[in-house]
Motif scaffolding. Structure first.
Motif, PDB file in Angstrom:
ATOM      1  N   LEU A 187       0.757  -1.202   0.050  1.00  0.00           N
ATOM      2  CA  LEU A 187       0.157  -0.171   0.002  1.00  0.00           C
ATOM      3  C   LEU A 187       0.726   1.161   0.038  1.00  0.00           C
ATOM      4  O   LEU A 187       0.443   2.369   0.361  1.00  0.00           O
ATOM      5  N   GLU A 188       1.904   1.203  -0.601  1.00  0.00           N
ATOM      6  CA  GLU A 188       3.092   2.484  -0.324  1.00  0.00           C
ATOM      7  C   GLU A 188       2.341   3.457  -1.143  1.00  0.00           C
ATOM      8  O   GLU A 188       2.079   3.290  -2.189  1.00  0.00           O
ATOM      9  N   GLY A 189       2.472   4.750  -0.448  1.00  0.00           N
ATOM     10  CA  GLY A 189       2.070   5.932  -1.258  1.00  0.00           C
ATOM     11  C   GLY A 189       0.576   6.024  -1.317  1.00  0.00           C
ATOM     12  O   GLY A 189      -0.119   7.049  -1.685  1.00  0.00           O
ATOM     13  N   LYS A 190      -0.206   5.122  -0.616  1.00  0.00           N
ATOM     14  CA  LYS A 190      -1.803   5.219  -0.505  1.00  0.00           C
ATOM     15  C   LYS A 190      -2.041   5.620   0.697  1.00  0.00           C
ATOM     16  O   LYS A 190      -1.325   5.888   1.836  1.00  0.00           O
ATOM     17  N   THR A 191      -3.353   6.434   0.816  1.00  0.00           N
ATOM     18  CA  THR A 191      -3.945   7.195   1.855  1.00  0.00           C
ATOM     19  C   THR A 191      -5.278   6.273   2.279  1.00  0.00           C
ATOM     20  O   THR A 191      -5.991   5.755   1.304  1.00  0.00           O
ATOM     21  N   GLY A 193      -5.083  15.546   0.310  1.00  0.00           N
ATOM     22  CA  GLY A 193      -5.085  15.757  -1.057  1.00  0.00           C
ATOM     23  C   GLY A 193      -6.265  14.807  -1.842  1.00  0.00           C
ATOM     24  O   GLY A 193      -6.971  15.485  -2.394  1.00  0.00           O
ATOM     25  N   GLN A 194      -6.054  13.466  -1.475  1.00  0.00           N
ATOM     26  CA  GLN A 194      -6.924  12.691  -1.820  1.00  0.00           C
ATOM     27  C   GLN A 194      -6.907  11.449  -1.058  1.00  0.00           C
ATOM     28  O   GLN A 194      -6.138  11.135  -0.153  1.00  0.00           O
ATOM     29  N   LEU A 195      -8.030  10.827  -1.139  1.00  0.00           N
ATOM     30  CA  LEU A 195      -8.277   9.395  -0.323  1.00  0.00           C
ATOM     31  C   LEU A 195      -8.385   8.205  -1.363  1.00  0.00           C
ATOM     32  O   LEU A 195      -8.907   8.035  -2.441  1.00  0.00           O
ATOM     33  N   ASP A 196      -7.504   7.336  -1.095  1.00  0.00           N
ATOM     34  CA  ASP A 196      -7.448   6.017  -1.910  1.00  0.00           C
ATOM     35  C   ASP A 196      -8.274   4.851  -1.304  1.00  0.00           C
ATOM     36  O   ASP A 196      -8.588   4.226  -1.901  1.00  0.00           O
ATOM     37  N   ILE A 197      -8.264   4.795  -0.133  1.00  0.00           N
ATOM     38  CA  ILE A 197      -9.004   3.718   0.597  1.00  0.00           C
ATOM     39  C   ILE A 197      -9.864   4.095   1.764  1.00  0.00           C
ATOM     40  O   ILE A 197      -9.300   4.968   2.790  1.00  0.00           O
TER      41      ILE A 197
END
Length: 248
Positions: A3-7, A78-82
Motif C-alpha cells: 500500500l505504499e503511497g496510498k492514503t 489531497g486525496q483518499l485512496d482507501i
C-alpha cells in the motif's frame, strides 16, 4: 509495502478490528487516518502507531461529522485512496420485538447510514480520479443470522447488499467495493454479542466455528490489506468470509 503511497481512513480505528487494520496498512506503506467517535482513543492510537497516522473524531451516523472528517482527510492528504467502513455497533441479544427504538436507530445509523454518508463524502472524488477502494466490514451475521441479534443481523445483511450494488455501479469508474465478514472476535463488541462473557458461553460459541477460535484483528487486517491492494484489482463486489468456517 503493498500500500505504499496510498492514503486510507479507518472508521472505528481506535480499537478492535479497526486498530488491527490501521496497524497493518501502516506496515504496508499507507498513511492512515484513525477516525473514531472516541477522540482521545483515536489520538492515543495514532501516537502509538507513529508519524504516518492522524486522528479524527467522527460520528459516522452524522452528516456534518462525516463531512468534517472528509474535509480533514482532503486537507491532510489531497486525496483518499482507501476507505474502510469499520465502525459498528450492536444491540444486546434480545427478542426482536423487545429491541428499543433507540437501540434500533443507533444500529441503523452506525452500521448502515454511515456507508451512505461516507459514500456521499468520498465517492465523487474517487469517480473523478477513476480509482479507489472501499471496504465495508460486514459480518457473518449478515449471511447466517443468529436468533436475538435480529436488527444487527439485518444491518449487516444490508451492508453486504450495499457493497454489491456499490460495486456494480462504481466499477465503470474504476472504484472497487468489497466487504469482509468476520465471525465474532476479541473486540469490545464480543460481550455484547454473547450477552455475557463466561467460559461456558465462550465454549458454546466456539463450538460453532470449525477452526475453533475467535477471529483476531490480524485476521481482518490481512484480508483487508489484500482486498484494498492492487493484488485484488480484479475483485469487486465480494463479501469475503473470514470466519473459520462459521458459514459452511
Amino acid at each position: 509495502m503493498r500500500l505504499e503511497g496510498k492514503t486510507a481512513i479507518v472508521t472505528g480505528g481506535a480499537s478492535g478490528f479497526g486498530a488491527g487494520i490501521a496497524q497493518k496498512f501502516l506496515a504496508e506503506g499507507a498513511r492512515v487516518m484513525i477516525a473514531d467517535i472516541n477522540h482521545d482513543a483515536a489520538q492515543d492510537m495514532a501516537t502509538q502507531l507513529g508519524p504516518n497516522t492522524i486522528a479524527q473524531q467522527v460520528d459516522v451516523g452524522d452528516q456534518v461529522s462525516v463531512r468534517a472528517m472528509a474535509d480533514a482527510a482532503y486537507s491532510e492528504y489531497g486525496q483518499l485512496d482507501i476507505l474502510i467502513n469499520n465502525a459498528g455497533v450492536t444491540h444486546l441479544p434480545t427478542p426482536l420485538e423487545d429491541v428499543t427504538e433507540e437501540d434500533f436507530d443507533r444500529v441503523f445509523n452506525v452500521n448502515m447510514k454511515s456507508v451512505y454518508l461516507t459514500a456521499r463524502a468520498f465517492v465523487p472524488d474517487m469517480k473523478a480520479r477513476g480509482a479507489g477502494a472501499i471496504l465495508n466490514v460486514a459480518s457473518t451475521a449478515g449471511l447466517s443470522p443468529r436468533p436475538n441479534l435480529n436488527w444487527y443481523n439485518a444491518s449487516k445483511g444490508w451492508m453486504i447488499t450495499a457493497t454489491k450494488t456499490m460495486a456494480v455501479e462504481l466499477a465503470p469508474s474504476g472504484v472497487r467495493v468489497n466487504a469482509i465478514c468476520p465471525v465474532a472476535g476479541e473486540t469490545p463488541l464480543l460481550k455484547s454479542f454473547m450477552g455475557e462473557d463466561t467460559p461456558e458461553i465462550r465454549a458454546k460459541f466456539l463450538s460453532t466455528i470449525p477452526l475453533g477460535r475467535f477471529s483476531t484483528p490480524e485476521d481482518m487486517a490481512n484480508a483487508a490489506c489484500f482486498l484494498c491492494s492492487d493484488e485484488a484489482s480484479m475483485i469487486t463486489g465480494t463479501a469475503l468470509e473470514v470466519d473459520g468456517g462459521r458459514c459452511i
